[in-house]
Scaffold this motif. Structure first.
Motif, mmCIF file in Angstrom:
data_model
loop_
_atom_site.group_PDB
_atom_site.id
_atom_site.type_symbol
_atom_site.label_atom_id
_atom_site.label_comp_id
_atom_site.label_asym_id
_atom_site.label_seq_id
_atom_site.Cartn_x
_atom_site.Cartn_y
_atom_site.Cartn_z
ATOM 1 N N GLY A 68 -2.539 11.799 1.280
ATOM 2 C CA GLY A 68 -2.830 11.346 2.324
ATOM 3 C C GLY A 68 -3.795 9.983 1.077
ATOM 4 O O GLY A 68 -4.241 9.207 2.648
ATOM 5 N N VAL A 69 -3.544 9.759 0.834
ATOM 6 C CA VAL A 69 -4.464 8.187 -0.252
ATOM 7 C C VAL A 69 -4.017 7.056 -0.778
ATOM 8 O O VAL A 69 -2.529 6.999 -0.744
ATOM 9 C CB VAL A 69 -5.422 8.863 -1.509
ATOM 10 C CG1 VAL A 69 -6.581 7.653 -2.354
ATOM 11 C CG2 VAL A 69 -6.289 10.121 -1.129
ATOM 12 N N ARG A 70 -4.264 6.480 0.191
ATOM 13 C CA ARG A 70 -4.182 5.016 0.602
ATOM 14 C C ARG A 70 -4.246 4.261 -0.644
ATOM 15 O O ARG A 70 -5.415 3.916 -1.311
ATOM 16 C CB ARG A 70 -4.269 3.743 1.145
ATOM 17 C CG ARG A 70 -3.891 4.317 3.047
ATOM 18 C CD ARG A 70 -4.574 3.693 3.774
ATOM 19 N NE ARG A 70 -4.715 2.733 4.233
ATOM 20 C CZ ARG A 70 -4.304 1.879 4.741
ATOM 21 N NH1 ARG A 70 -3.020 2.253 5.096
ATOM 22 N NH2 ARG A 70 -4.548 0.144 4.383
ATOM 23 N N ILE A 71 -2.961 3.741 -1.553
ATOM 24 C CA ILE A 71 -3.471 3.569 -3.027
ATOM 25 C C ILE A 71 -2.717 1.995 -3.111
ATOM 26 O O ILE A 71 -1.314 1.574 -2.694
ATOM 27 C CB ILE A 71 -2.439 4.320 -3.561
ATOM 28 C CG1 ILE A 71 -2.942 5.159 -4.201
ATOM 29 C CG2 ILE A 71 -2.368 3.774 -5.119
ATOM 30 C CD1 ILE A 71 -4.094 5.591 -4.790
ATOM 31 N N GLU A 72 -3.335 1.082 -3.542
ATOM 32 C CA GLU A 72 -2.874 -0.596 -3.756
ATOM 33 C C GLU A 72 -2.403 -0.667 -4.477
ATOM 34 O O GLU A 72 -2.310 -0.224 -5.956
ATOM 35 C CB GLU A 72 -3.829 -1.597 -3.680
ATOM 36 C CG GLU A 72 -4.661 -1.749 -4.301
ATOM 37 C CD GLU A 72 -6.170 -2.635 -5.040
ATOM 38 O OE1 GLU A 72 -6.218 -3.527 -3.880
ATOM 39 O OE2 GLU A 72 -7.169 -2.735 -5.729
ATOM 40 N N ALA A 73 -0.759 -0.876 -4.771
ATOM 41 C CA ALA A 73 -0.188 -1.069 -5.666
ATOM 42 C C ALA A 73 0.801 -2.601 -5.911
ATOM 43 O O ALA A 73 0.913 -3.731 -5.013
ATOM 44 C CB ALA A 73 0.780 -0.139 -5.507
ATOM 45 N N VAL A 123 0.900 -1.383 0.084
ATOM 46 C CA VAL A 123 0.371 -0.331 -0.144
ATOM 47 C C VAL A 123 0.867 1.349 0.262
ATOM 48 O O VAL A 123 1.595 1.279 0.693
ATOM 49 C CB VAL A 123 -0.959 -0.087 1.111
ATOM 50 C CG1 VAL A 123 -1.920 1.296 1.368
ATOM 51 C CG2 VAL A 123 -1.996 -1.087 1.194
ATOM 52 N N LEU A 124 0.814 2.182 -0.754
ATOM 53 C CA LEU A 124 1.549 3.526 -0.892
ATOM 54 C C LEU A 124 0.892 4.397 -0.537
ATOM 55 O O LEU A 124 -0.714 4.126 -0.209
ATOM 56 C CB LEU A 124 1.987 4.212 -2.473
ATOM 57 C CG LEU A 124 2.525 2.244 -3.030
ATOM 58 C CD1 LEU A 124 2.413 3.292 -4.780
ATOM 59 C CD2 LEU A 124 3.915 2.048 -2.819
ATOM 60 N N ARG A 125 1.412 5.539 -0.238
ATOM 61 C CA ARG A 125 0.627 6.942 0.441
ATOM 62 C C ARG A 125 1.072 8.419 -0.667
ATOM 63 O O ARG A 125 1.532 8.323 -0.626
ATOM 64 C CB ARG A 125 0.848 7.148 1.673
ATOM 65 C CG ARG A 125 0.406 8.650 2.052
ATOM 66 C CD ARG A 125 -1.181 7.803 3.088
ATOM 67 N NE ARG A 125 -0.905 7.084 4.049
ATOM 68 C CZ ARG A 125 -2.577 6.614 5.185
ATOM 69 N NH1 ARG A 125 -2.956 7.410 4.865
ATOM 70 N NH2 ARG A 125 -2.240 6.133 5.403
ATOM 71 N N THR A 126 -0.064 8.722 -1.562
ATOM 72 C CA THR A 126 -0.227 9.730 -2.541
ATOM 73 C C THR A 126 0.625 11.159 -1.160
ATOM 74 O O THR A 126 0.051 10.997 0.497
ATOM 75 C CB THR A 126 -1.145 10.843 -2.789
ATOM 76 O OG1 THR A 126 -2.252 10.601 -2.113
ATOM 77 C CG2 THR A 126 -1.563 8.445 -3.562
#
Length: 277
Positions: A31-36, A25-28
């Protein structure tokens, strides 16, 4: 798959010679959590990583995205991710605006894993995002001066040239889904896409306005002659906007729209182009 700890982007937490995919999970920056998902090249470690940006209503686990990753992984490592509001990512879709921050996080992650050459491929909405991302490398604060966010080559497949296009029936339906409260319910429960209710403010730079700012980064525009969403004036407008630097246009006979229409042969050619062949 392995799982990494959360952070703005990942430092290298797996050996570069690993053959195991990595899901994290990345953080933009906002502050949005992004699955990768990171997938090593099947031929062994390569300095190149391909970051794939899916189309509207797609996600990292959609079959067409997984197929593209499988083909690209024959030549390079691959990072796929779900845009905000899609799949297992947080937030809500802004249909191509704030999504550029999601791509920045994915590109930075690829570089943090040891890849010195990172290239981007975007489909439809993702195509507009990779164009804006490439143009922003030296012109906007989204990169915050960090070289980790840059792309070394960019491919836009089935991308629009301009915003608010309603010239085809599929695009009129899409505008209803995005702009109408009932349409957003259809998007959430029928298309598994959570859409932000607010209009763009300010309106982001359009793809055709972004293209002149991409040089000297190599650029490839790919479009099908049976695209039901965007007719051929869109890719032609994008290439015509190139003022300097390398750019190519591939008009694919019989191809429809975006990743669902991109077959293995086309994906293989895109991979070879990205590899400099």
């Amino acid at each position: 798959m392995s799982t990494g700890s959360e952070g703005p982007y990942r430092t290298s937490i797996i050996p570069l010679f690993t053959r195991a995919p990595l899901r994290t999970v990345l953080r933009t920056a906002d502050g949005v959590r992004i699955e990768a998902v990171y997938e090593p090249c099947t031929a062994g470690f390569t300095p190149t990583a391909i970051v794939v940006a899916h189309g509207f209503t797609g996600s990292v686990d959609r079959p067409a995205v997984r197929r593209a990753a499988r083909v690209f992984a024959q030549r390079a490592a691959v990072v796929t991710f779900s845009f905000r509001g899609h799949g297992g990512s947080g937030g809500r879709s802004t249909v191509g605006d704030r999504e550029v921050l999601d791509l920045v996080a994915a590109v930075e992650w690829a570089r943090s894993l040891g890849h010195t050459r990172v290239v981007t491929v975007g489909f439809s909405m993702g195509g507009s995002v990779v164009l804006r991302h490439a143009a922003m490398r030296a012109t906007e604060s989204v990169h915050r001066g960090r070289t980790e966010a840059r792309t070394d080559a960019v491919v836009a497949v089935s991308a629009p040239a301009r915003w608010y296009y309603r010239g085809t029936a599929p695009m009129r339906r899409l505008h209803w889904v995005v702009g109408h409260p009932v349409g957003r319910l259809v998007g959430r429960y029928g298309l598994r896409t959570r859409i932000h209710p607010r209009d763009w403010d300010p309106v982001p730079v359009s793809p055709v306005e972004a293209v002149p700012l991409i040089a000297p980064t190599p650029l490839l525009i790919v479009h099908g002659d049976r695209d039901a969403y965007f007719p051929l004036d869109h890719p032609r407008m994008l290439v015509a906007a190139v003022e300097d630097g390398p750019a190519e246009l591939w008009l694919e006979v019989g191809m429809g729209h975006a990743e669902n229409a991109a077959d293995d042969e086309l994906l293989g050619r895109i991979g070879r182009w990205l590899d400099g062949e």
